[in-house]
Scaffold this active site. Sequence first.
Site, PDB file in Angstrom:
ATOM      1  CG  HIS A   1      -0.147   0.155   2.529  1.00  0.00           C
ATOM      2  ND1 HIS A   1       0.561  -0.890   3.078  1.00  0.00           N
ATOM      3  CD2 HIS A   1       0.056   1.218   3.357  1.00  0.00           C
ATOM      4  CE1 HIS A   1       1.149  -0.490   4.192  1.00  0.00           C
ATOM      5  NE2 HIS A   1       0.871   0.795   4.380  1.00  0.00           N
TER       6      HIS A   1
ATOM      7  CG  ASP B   1       1.759   4.963   4.915  1.00  0.00           C
ATOM      8  OD1 ASP B   1       1.218   3.855   4.783  1.00  0.00           O
ATOM      9  OD2 ASP B   1       2.768   5.147   5.622  1.00  0.00           O
TER      10      ASP B   1
ATOM     11  CG  HIS C   1       5.092   1.090   2.806  1.00  0.00           C
ATOM     12  ND1 HIS C   1       4.563   2.222   2.249  1.00  0.00           N
ATOM     13  CD2 HIS C   1       4.503   0.977   4.018  1.00  0.00           C
ATOM     14  CE1 HIS C   1       3.716   2.782   3.088  1.00  0.00           C
ATOM     15  NE2 HIS C   1       3.655   2.042   4.171  1.00  0.00           N
TER      16      HIS C   1
ATOM     17  NE  ARG D   1       7.609  -4.579  11.026  1.00  0.00           N
ATOM     18  CZ  ARG D   1       8.704  -3.859  10.758  1.00  0.00           C
ATOM     19  NH1 ARG D   1       9.903  -4.378  10.964  1.00  0.00           N
ATOM     20  NH2 ARG D   1       8.603  -2.634  10.284  1.00  0.00           N
TER      21      ARG D   1
END
Length: 338
Positions: A160, A162, A217, A227
């Site tokens: 996607h 941002d 990203h 994570r």
Amino acid sequence: MVVLSQPALDQIRFVENQKPTFYPVIPAIDLSKPESKTLLVKACEEFGFFKVVNHGIPLEFVDGLEAEAVKFFSLPQHEKEKAGPANPFGSALSDYLSAVKKLACEVLESLAEGLKVEPRNVFSKLLMDEESDSIFRLNHYPPCPELQALGCNLTGFGEHTDPQIISILRSNNTSGLQISLNDGSWVSVPPDHNSFFVIVGDSLQVMTNARFKSVRHRVLANSFKSRVSMIYFGAPALREKIAPLPVIMEKGEESLYKEFTCVAVQILDMRKGLHPQMQWVSYVTQSGRLIQVMMTRIHDTGKVYHFRARRQIAQSLGQVAKFNRRYGLKTEDEPEKK
Ligand SMILES: O=C(O)CCC(=O)C(=O)O
Ligand SMILES: [Fe+2]
């Protein structure tokens, strides 16, 4: 202005197992150096992504919040739910938030100077607006070793861009973040404890009439480690009209985008990518309200190939088409959706 629903490429959950490519030169910009303004502009033009060092944020702020976040995510689900809308992170969060907001504004002001546009707060004033729709999100990607045997990497957060102006990202010491280069290849971004990663958002791409690129990203959950990432998304107020800035455009340059307002695009963003185990996506609004979204499990692995095919189409069309879809503009060469 119509904001279209999710394009298919945002729903990919599996990606082919590929050797991670670590891009050797993710621009690392030292904010204390006078040449940083020019380097920031260059990084936004070439990648839409870079990391900053000498950013002035005390590491205690970062470590304090990260420790709280890790603790929170390790709670059983019913305990997490009990946290409700209140901010469970107290001053660790408010200290961190004011520091990253200041950093985002400094980067934006340096960018304006690097672009030689005035006033220097032309971008940062949008984040300083009391009604700014900036949000903070904590992402948690639990490890999922059992699924690695399938020979696929798992998408923790689908590819996607941002939608906001700028994102300031930190993660614990676990890899997973990847960015897409102009040629469509994906490169892994090694975590870095001393830096903050900066992502150019769609709104900044639009305001600079595509001189800056909002970078695609994604996060692959291909690790045995959990994570946790912390991202501040600096955004304009929802009422704000976003369009290419006349001061940035050259004489006679045509505007590539129609004006739009930021109608809750971050809600669409929340749907991009699922983790096969429960994933908590949490974010805090400006007023300090903690919003938690529980993402669901993958239920239909048969869709993998279907999504791959769609991704190839989507990638061949590139970012222009994605922008057109997102902001309701017409794309001449878009093939029929299968
Ligand atoms: O978790 C990450 O490192 C990145 C997540 C992301 O891209 C997002 O929340 O928009
Ligand atoms: Fe993102």
